[in-house]
Design an enzyme around this catalytic site. Structure first.
Site, short mmCIF file in Angstrom:
data_model
loop_
_atom_site.label_atom_id
_atom_site.label_comp_id
_atom_site.label_asym_id
_atom_site.label_seq_id
_atom_site.Cartn_x
_atom_site.Cartn_y
_atom_site.Cartn_z
N LYS A 184 42.98 50.36 37.93
CA LYS A 184 41.88 49.91 37.08
C LYS A 184 40.56 49.86 37.84
O LYS A 184 39.52 50.16 37.27
CB LYS A 184 42.20 48.59 36.39
N ARG B 131 42.38 37.30 33.30
CA ARG B 131 43.79 37.39 33.67
C ARG B 131 44.61 36.31 32.99
O ARG B 131 45.84 36.30 33.14
CB ARG B 131 43.91 37.17 35.17
N ARG C 50 47.08 51.94 50.21
CA ARG C 50 45.67 51.82 49.80
C ARG C 50 44.74 51.54 50.99
O ARG C 50 45.04 50.71 51.84
CB ARG C 50 45.56 50.67 48.79
N ARG D 206 43.46 45.96 52.71
CA ARG D 206 43.23 44.61 52.19
C ARG D 206 44.29 43.66 52.72
O ARG D 206 45.46 44.00 52.80
CB ARG D 206 43.29 44.64 50.66
N ARG E 296 51.97 38.95 43.73
CA ARG E 296 50.88 39.30 42.80
C ARG E 296 51.45 39.92 41.52
O ARG E 296 50.97 39.63 40.42
CB ARG E 296 49.89 40.25 43.48
P1 ADP Z 1 44.66 42.95 42.43
O1 ADP Z 1 44.47 43.30 40.98
O2 ADP Z 1 45.02 44.14 43.25
O3 ADP Z 1 45.52 41.76 42.68
P2 ADP Z 1 41.93 41.95 42.65
O4 ADP Z 1 40.98 42.55 43.62
O5 ADP Z 1 41.63 42.09 41.20
O6 ADP Z 1 43.30 42.60 43.06
O7 ADP Z 1 42.15 40.41 42.96
C1 ADP Z 1 42.53 39.94 44.22
C2 ADP Z 1 42.94 38.49 44.12
O8 ADP Z 1 41.82 37.69 43.67
C3 ADP Z 1 44.05 38.20 43.11
O9 ADP Z 1 45.34 38.38 43.67
C4 ADP Z 1 43.76 36.73 42.76
O10 ADP Z 1 44.21 35.87 43.80
C5 ADP Z 1 42.24 36.66 42.78
N1 ADP Z 1 41.68 36.93 41.43
C6 ADP Z 1 40.93 38.00 41.06
N2 ADP Z 1 40.58 37.94 39.76
C7 ADP Z 1 41.13 36.80 39.29
C8 ADP Z 1 41.15 36.18 38.00
N3 ADP Z 1 40.54 36.72 36.93
N4 ADP Z 1 41.83 35.00 37.88
C9 ADP Z 1 42.45 34.44 38.92
N5 ADP Z 1 42.48 34.96 40.16
C10 ADP Z 1 41.83 36.14 40.36
#
Ligand code: ADP
Length: 219
Positions: free
Chosen positions: A13, A88, A127, A156, A167
């Protein structure tokens, strides 16, 4: 046009968000990127609350919503926003509707990335992210530096198998409600199924654009 990208970690995404943003002149808002930026500054007021990210847990709705609201205010003149990694949870989806409504806007499109677990693991474990422009690559491409800006390619901190499994768990638990929320909302809901680990980002992007034009959402 405001677009929400739904999908588990590694579903592509972020990459598709970047491509769509470039093609249509939209702004991509990635909560993960915003949080990782904050985590580089130990004096930031949210630094301690964001430590949960390192364990693969979700940040609280209250903090996420406040960070997004702040970012959205700064983006009020944008042609449209691509929400990557947000919402989320159902509470976040409701909060987003409230924020957009108050600006006379709404979510027009939801892209749901449905990707098999094998493909997800393959992608996440390989990645590499440019520390400078944040573009995402895969180790199989063999780059030693970012081909776009020569930035350093990094892994990361949460892209290791143990945290990845957590996750996925978090995503599966919370995403069902968010999907249902948008299936019942007044927006175009487009589901994308991927089971081929070698499908290119360009192919996926083409498919998405076709789906958007079929619905008259882009020319
Ligand atoms: P991924 O989708 O690969 O887990 P992201 O870069 O979107 O990675 O997010 C990394 C981390 O940041 C998530 O694992 C979570 O801990 C936190 N995070 C990001 N967006 C949200 C959200 N909308 N609500 C809660 N936690 C979030």
């Amino acid at each position: 046009m405001n677009i929400v990208l739904l999908g588990p970690p590694g579903s592509g995404k972020g990459t598709q968000g970047q491509l769509l943003a470039q093609t249509f002149g939209l702004v991509q808002l990635s909560t993960g990127d915003l949080f990782r930026q904050i985590l580089q500054d130990p004096s930031h007021p949210l630094y301690d609350s964001l430590q949960v990210i390192k364990e693969g847990k979700l940040v609280s709705d209250e903090i996420v919503n406040a960070v997004v609201e702040d970012a959205l205010i700064k983006l009020k003149d944008a042609k449209g926003v691509i929400f990557d990694g947000f919402p989320r949870t159902v509470a976040q989806a409701e909060a987003l509707d409230r924020m957009l409504n108050s600006m006379g806007k709404k979510v027009e499109v939801v892209l749901d990335f449905d990707v098999t677990k094998d493909v997800l693991l393959h992608r996440l474990l390989g990645r590499r992210v440019c520390s400078s422009c944040k573009r995402v690559f895969h180790i199989k491409q063999g780059y030693t530096e970012c081909p776009e800006c020569q930035g350093q390619l990094t892994i990361r901190e949460d892209d290791n198998e143990e945290v990845i499994i957590k996750r996925f768990g978090e995503y599966n638990q919370k995403s069902a409600g968010v999907k249902e929320y948008y299936l019942n909302a007044d927006c175009a809901y487009i589901r994308l199924f991927v089971d081929d680990p070698d499908i290119s980002a360009e192919e996926v992007n083409k498919w998405i654009i076709q789906e958007l034009s079929k619905r008259g959402l882009v020319q």
